[in-house]
Design an enzyme around this catalytic site. Structure first.
Site, PDB file in Angstrom:
ATOM      1  N   ARG A  74     -11.482  16.450   7.860  1.00  0.00           N
ATOM      2  CA  ARG A  74     -11.690  16.481   6.742  1.00  0.00           C
ATOM      3  C   ARG A  74     -13.552  17.122   7.099  1.00  0.00           C
ATOM      4  O   ARG A  74     -14.522  16.133   7.630  1.00  0.00           O
ATOM      5  CB  ARG A  74     -12.209  15.589   5.645  1.00  0.00           C
ATOM      6  CG  ARG A  74     -11.008  14.885   5.158  1.00  0.00           C
ATOM      7  CD  ARG A  74     -10.932  13.961   3.922  1.00  0.00           C
ATOM      8  NE  ARG A  74      -9.743  14.027   3.644  1.00  0.00           N
ATOM      9  CZ  ARG A  74     -10.025  11.969   3.801  1.00  0.00           C
ATOM     10  NH1 ARG A  74     -10.687  11.429   4.247  1.00  0.00           N
ATOM     11  NH2 ARG A  74      -8.771  11.357   3.066  1.00  0.00           N
ATOM     12  N   GLU A 110     -14.749   0.727  15.494  1.00  0.00           N
ATOM     13  CA  GLU A 110     -14.529  -1.272  16.269  1.00  0.00           C
ATOM     14  C   GLU A 110     -14.046  -0.616  17.536  1.00  0.00           C
ATOM     15  O   GLU A 110     -14.590  -1.510  18.570  1.00  0.00           O
ATOM     16  CB  GLU A 110     -13.270  -1.484  15.640  1.00  0.00           C
ATOM     17  CG  GLU A 110     -13.346  -2.369  13.984  1.00  0.00           C
ATOM     18  CD  GLU A 110     -12.537  -2.145  12.982  1.00  0.00           C
ATOM     19  OE1 GLU A 110     -11.161  -2.731  14.430  1.00  0.00           O
ATOM     20  OE2 GLU A 110     -12.069  -2.334  12.543  1.00  0.00           O
ATOM     21  N   ASN A 111     -13.503   1.010  18.256  1.00  0.00           N
ATOM     22  CA  ASN A 111     -13.634   0.996  19.609  1.00  0.00           C
ATOM     23  C   ASN A 111     -14.452   2.082  19.950  1.00  0.00           C
ATOM     24  O   ASN A 111     -14.466   1.304  21.601  1.00  0.00           O
ATOM     25  CB  ASN A 111     -12.061   1.504  19.896  1.00  0.00           C
ATOM     26  CG  ASN A 111     -10.657   0.829  18.996  1.00  0.00           C
ATOM     27  OD1 ASN A 111     -10.943  -0.486  19.383  1.00  0.00           O
ATOM     28  ND2 ASN A 111     -10.338   0.544  18.084  1.00  0.00           N
ATOM     29  N   GLU A 133      -8.147  -4.984   5.509  1.00  0.00           N
ATOM     30  CA  GLU A 133      -7.927  -3.935   3.977  1.00  0.00           C
ATOM     31  C   GLU A 133      -6.820  -5.054   3.291  1.00  0.00           C
ATOM     32  O   GLU A 133      -7.172  -5.544   2.046  1.00  0.00           O
ATOM     33  CB  GLU A 133      -7.911  -3.150   4.106  1.00  0.00           C
ATOM     34  CG  GLU A 133      -9.009  -2.165   4.414  1.00  0.00           C
ATOM     35  CD  GLU A 133      -8.475  -0.506   4.244  1.00  0.00           C
ATOM     36  OE1 GLU A 133      -8.418  -0.227   4.894  1.00  0.00           O
ATOM     37  OE2 GLU A 133      -9.470  -0.195   2.932  1.00  0.00           O
ATOM     38  N   LYS A 148       3.232   0.522   2.933  1.00  0.00           N
ATOM     39  CA  LYS A 148       2.764  -0.184   3.938  1.00  0.00           C
ATOM     40  C   LYS A 148       3.039  -1.603   3.546  1.00  0.00           C
ATOM     41  O   LYS A 148       2.815  -1.642   2.442  1.00  0.00           O
ATOM     42  CB  LYS A 148       1.296   0.236   4.868  1.00  0.00           C
ATOM     43  CG  LYS A 148       1.412   0.692   5.838  1.00  0.00           C
ATOM     44  CD  LYS A 148       0.338   1.104   6.763  1.00  0.00           C
ATOM     45  CE  LYS A 148       0.007   2.488   6.523  1.00  0.00           C
ATOM     46  NZ  LYS A 148      -1.526   3.159   6.812  1.00  0.00           N
ATOM     47  N   HIS A 170     -12.639   3.622  -0.054  1.00  0.00           N
ATOM     48  CA  HIS A 170     -13.093   2.363   1.236  1.00  0.00           C
ATOM     49  C   HIS A 170     -13.020   1.676   0.273  1.00  0.00           C
ATOM     50  O   HIS A 170     -13.671   0.746   1.325  1.00  0.00           O
ATOM     51  CB  HIS A 170     -12.975   3.096   2.642  1.00  0.00           C
ATOM     52  CG  HIS A 170     -12.547   3.869   3.527  1.00  0.00           C
ATOM     53  ND1 HIS A 170     -13.706   5.192   3.538  1.00  0.00           N
ATOM     54  CD2 HIS A 170     -11.335   4.370   3.518  1.00  0.00           C
ATOM     55  CE1 HIS A 170     -12.402   5.807   4.728  1.00  0.00           C
ATOM     56  NE2 HIS A 170     -11.080   5.562   4.165  1.00  0.00           N
ATOM     57  N   LEU A 206     -16.161   3.963  10.114  1.00  0.00           N
ATOM     58  CA  LEU A 206     -15.672   4.994  11.119  1.00  0.00           C
ATOM     59  C   LEU A 206     -14.085   5.379  11.378  1.00  0.00           C
ATOM     60  O   LEU A 206     -13.945   4.775  12.269  1.00  0.00           O
ATOM     61  CB  LEU A 206     -16.596   5.567  12.086  1.00  0.00           C
ATOM     62  CG  LEU A 206     -18.022   5.026  12.061  1.00  0.00           C
ATOM     63  CD1 LEU A 206     -18.516   5.473  13.024  1.00  0.00           C
ATOM     64  CD2 LEU A 206     -18.237   6.057  11.119  1.00  0.00           C
ATOM     65  N   ASN A 236       0.693  -0.700  -0.038  1.00  0.00           N
ATOM     66  CA  ASN A 236      -0.660   0.472   0.414  1.00  0.00           C
ATOM     67  C   ASN A 236       0.799   1.193  -0.001  1.00  0.00           C
ATOM     68  O   ASN A 236       1.472   1.360   1.408  1.00  0.00           O
ATOM     69  CB  ASN A 236      -1.082  -0.198   1.346  1.00  0.00           C
ATOM     70  CG  ASN A 236      -1.972   1.283   1.446  1.00  0.00           C
ATOM     71  OD1 ASN A 236      -2.256   1.821   0.208  1.00  0.00           O
ATOM     72  ND2 ASN A 236      -2.487   1.151   2.251  1.00  0.00           N
ATOM     73  N   PHE A 284     -10.344  10.263  18.564  1.00  0.00           N
ATOM     74  CA  PHE A 284     -11.648  10.079  19.381  1.00  0.00           C
ATOM     75  C   PHE A 284     -11.062   9.459  20.938  1.00  0.00           C
ATOM     76  O   PHE A 284     -11.737  10.078  21.985  1.00  0.00           O
ATOM     77  CB  PHE A 284     -12.634   8.725  19.054  1.00  0.00           C
ATOM     78  CG  PHE A 284     -13.326   9.844  18.491  1.00  0.00           C
ATOM     79  CD1 PHE A 284     -12.824  10.390  16.474  1.00  0.00           C
ATOM     80  CD2 PHE A 284     -15.019  10.085  18.655  1.00  0.00           C
ATOM     81  CE1 PHE A 284     -13.828  11.057  15.761  1.00  0.00           C
ATOM     82  CE2 PHE A 284     -15.900  10.795  17.263  1.00  0.00           C
ATOM     83  CZ  PHE A 284     -15.115  11.176  16.166  1.00  0.00           C
ATOM     84  N   ARG A 285      -9.740   9.241  21.158  1.00  0.00           N
ATOM     85  CA  ARG A 285      -9.477   9.145  22.556  1.00  0.00           C
ATOM     86  C   ARG A 285      -9.503   9.946  23.313  1.00  0.00           C
ATOM     87  O   ARG A 285      -8.993  10.800  24.155  1.00  0.00           O
ATOM     88  CB  ARG A 285      -8.113   8.104  22.596  1.00  0.00           C
ATOM     89  CG  ARG A 285      -7.882   6.521  22.347  1.00  0.00           C
ATOM     90  CD  ARG A 285      -7.386   5.364  21.370  1.00  0.00           C
ATOM     91  NE  ARG A 285      -6.569   6.237  20.007  1.00  0.00           N
ATOM     92  CZ  ARG A 285      -5.970   5.463  19.727  1.00  0.00           C
ATOM     93  NH1 ARG A 285      -5.391   4.580  19.737  1.00  0.00           N
ATOM     94  NH2 ARG A 285      -5.499   5.645  18.451  1.00  0.00           N
ATOM     95  N   ARG A 320      -2.417  -1.835  -3.209  1.00  0.00           N
ATOM     96  CA  ARG A 320      -3.892  -1.309  -3.049  1.00  0.00           C
ATOM     97  C   ARG A 320      -3.502   0.609  -4.310  1.00  0.00           C
ATOM     98  O   ARG A 320      -2.783   0.989  -3.912  1.00  0.00           O
ATOM     99  CB  ARG A 320      -4.197  -0.286  -1.891  1.00  0.00           C
ATOM    100  CG  ARG A 320      -4.951   0.443  -1.168  1.00  0.00           C
ATOM    101  CD  ARG A 320      -5.281   0.710  -0.137  1.00  0.00           C
ATOM    102  NE  ARG A 320      -6.046   1.228   0.003  1.00  0.00           N
ATOM    103  CZ  ARG A 320      -6.561   2.035   1.102  1.00  0.00           C
ATOM    104  NH1 ARG A 320      -6.029   1.846   2.193  1.00  0.00           N
ATOM    105  NH2 ARG A 320      -8.291   2.382   1.628  1.00  0.00           N
TER     106      ARG A 320
HETATM  107  P1  AMP Z   1      -8.247   4.530  11.256  1.00  0.00           P
HETATM  108  O1  AMP Z   1      -7.931   4.882  10.487  1.00  0.00           O
HETATM  109  O2  AMP Z   1      -9.583   3.144  10.865  1.00  0.00           O
HETATM  110  O3  AMP Z   1      -6.924   3.159  11.857  1.00  0.00           O
HETATM  111  O4  AMP Z   1      -8.950   4.981  12.562  1.00  0.00           O
HETATM  112  C1  AMP Z   1      -7.852   5.708  13.085  1.00  0.00           C
HETATM  113  C2  AMP Z   1      -8.607   6.621  14.736  1.00  0.00           C
HETATM  114  O5  AMP Z   1      -9.768   5.636  15.390  1.00  0.00           O
HETATM  115  C3  AMP Z   1      -8.874   7.266  15.360  1.00  0.00           C
HETATM  116  O6  AMP Z   1      -7.082   8.190  14.678  1.00  0.00           O
HETATM  117  C4  AMP Z   1      -9.188   7.165  16.596  1.00  0.00           C
HETATM  118  O7  AMP Z   1      -9.821   8.729  16.730  1.00  0.00           O
HETATM  119  C5  AMP Z   1      -9.986   5.750  16.602  1.00  0.00           C
HETATM  120  N1  AMP Z   1      -9.825   4.917  17.554  1.00  0.00           N
HETATM  121  C6  AMP Z   1      -8.332   4.247  17.809  1.00  0.00           C
HETATM  122  N2  AMP Z   1      -8.715   3.449  18.999  1.00  0.00           N
HETATM  123  C7  AMP Z   1      -9.438   3.719  19.201  1.00  0.00           C
HETATM  124  C8  AMP Z   1     -10.480   3.882  20.360  1.00  0.00           C
HETATM  125  N3  AMP Z   1      -9.312   3.153  21.354  1.00  0.00           N
HETATM  126  N4  AMP Z   1     -11.313   4.336  21.397  1.00  0.00           N
HETATM  127  C9  AMP Z   1     -11.830   5.387  20.814  1.00  0.00           C
HETATM  128  N5  AMP Z   1     -11.601   5.617  19.458  1.00  0.00           N
HETATM  129  C10 AMP Z   1     -10.238   4.882  18.834  1.00  0.00           C
END
Ligand code: AMP
Length: 398
Positions: A240, A334-335, A384, A14, A179, A208, A7, A284-285, A90
């Site tokens: 964005r 997922e989280n 992916e 990656k 995506h 998300l 990728n 989001f953390r 990719r």
């Molecule tokens: P991705 O682009 O799919 O890798 O998602 C990355 C984003 O997922 C990060 O910028 C966080 O906003 C969110 N994220 C990852 N781990 C967590 C977690 N344990 N709790 C809440 N949000 C998370």
């Protein structure tokens, strides 16, 4: 079959080496700062991460370093490169001509090249990766898996913009969606996991992550998706803006003395939940921690993000005239239980009921809806690289 999944970004790469029989990752890593200085992070399965700093003027040197690492007598996982049987790439944009993954030949290279206009940051880098692999592993099959391909089944009423036709016919301006590898993988996994009928199913996939998009998948085919000509349209994302009145561009450009290019940079890099949270964070953390400490901007960012997702789900229920399942995926999907809870709180009218205990689960496949919920809701982690590996094997064996 050992498949090297690659990728390429403009200055990064990656990779994962996946055994397609066991679907296990034998080694993975990334090259960073290509064209600047160069850094390889390599990790064999079950082993320690190794970091090597070395010049990588182009993607060719980067791929060469990855290949050297894979056959390194101490930490490599292959005896020789002959054991790599295929390479899966990719690729961001395949325009309207590419509707599925393809074994790379001159025609595919030409289409990827033609689409550089539509994917100026990614397609040139994807091509560099492809050319480097062809040069360093001559004779091996290379497969391109496109981010846009899965969405090519959308009908014109979903993908056409209501702007003069010339822009569509002459410049190919339309909704493409992105995506796609993730939406395809997760929708298929959801159908299997929830025991739905592949030929009679209505699934919404909410991918998300830092970039976020959502798709409506009817009978396994995408009928609508939230990203557009570029990944800027649709949901609010990390940095964005997602949907907004296009007149905002001219209005702010005039006030600030910006040109359109600068304004688009701001809409891509300095907007989204990052902006809504008062430039606190796009993660989001951090936002959840700040919200729990009483930060109102962070709370607004999470609320606005979740509200936009719920509105899109509502519109896709209308697009499909029904819904069997919603799948949450991506880092946030997922989280972040708080986001899932907020999104589902808008959807009670669909007869959705969520199990609060299950919603505490992070990063694992699980069913979040209760037994009596009219719509099934699940966390279905995306993968992916595995999706690219599966597509590559299918095409090479065809
Ligand atoms: P991705 O682009 O799919 O890798 O998602 C990355 C984003 O997922 C990060 O910028 C966080 O906003 C969110 N994220 C990852 N781990 C967590 C977690 N344990 N709790 C809440 N949000 C998370």
């Amino acid at each position: 079959m050992n498949v090297l999944v690659v990728n390429c970004g403009s200055s990064s790469l990656k990779f994962q080496l996946i055994n397609s029989d066991t679907e296990e990752v034998a080694a993975k890593g990334l090259c960073e700062r290509i064209g600047i200085d160069g850094r390889l992070v390599y990790q064999p399965a079950g082993g320690e991460k190794e970091v090597t700093e070395a010049p990588m003027p182009t993607h060719t040197e980067a791929i060469q370093m990855v290949l050297d690492a894979l056959v390194n007598p101490q930490t490599g996982v292959l005896k020789s490169l002959d054991e790599v049987e295929a390479i899966g790439h990719r690729v961001l944009h395949g325009g309207s001509k590419i509707t599925e993954s393809r074994v790379i030949d001159d025609e595919v290279v030409e289409v990827i090249d033609e689409c550089c206009d539509l994917g100026p940051l990614h397609n040139p880098a994807n091509l560099m990766g492809i050319r480097a692999c062809m040069k360093l592993m001559p004779g091996k099959p290379n497969v391109a898996v496109f981010d846009t391909a899965f969405h090519q089944t959308m009908p014109p009423k979903a993908y056409r913009y209501a702007i003069p036709t010339k822009y569509y016919t002459e410049y190919a301006v339309r909704k493409y969606g992105f995506h796609g590898t993730s939406h395809s993988f997760v929708s298929k996994e959801t159908i299997k996991y929830l025991g739905l009928d592949p030929d009679n199913s209505k699934v919404i996939v909410a991918h998300l992550g830092n970039g976020a998009s959502i798709s409506a998948v009817q009978n396994g085919k995408c009928v609508d998706t939230s990203m557009g000509l570029t990944p800027l349209e649709g949901l609010i994302m990390g940095t964005r803006s997602g949907d907004l009145d296009p007149a905002v561009l001219e209005f702010v450009c005039k006030k600030e003395g910006f040109d359109v290019k600068e304004m688009l940079r701001i809409l891509n890099k300095e907007s989204g939940v990052f902006a809504l949270s008062g430039n606190l964070s796009s993660d989001f953390r951090d936002l959840e921690d700040a919200m729990n400490d009483g930060n109102e901007d962070a709370a607004l960012a999470i609320d606005a993000f979740s509200y936009r997702v719920a509105k899109y789900i509502g519109s896709y229920v209308a697009a499909m005239n029904g819904i069997d399942a919603i799948a949450f995926t991506g880092g946030i999907g997922e989280n972040a239980g708080i986001v899932r809870k907020k999104v589902l709180s808008y959807l009670g009218y669909l007869g959705i009921a969520m199990d609060e205990e299950k919603n505490k689960i992070r990063g694992e496949r699980c069913i979040l809806s209760t037994e009596d919920s009219k719509v099934k809701v699940a966390i279905v982690p995306t993968n992916e690289e595995l999706a690219i590996c599966r597509e590559t094997v299918e095409l090479v064996n065809r």
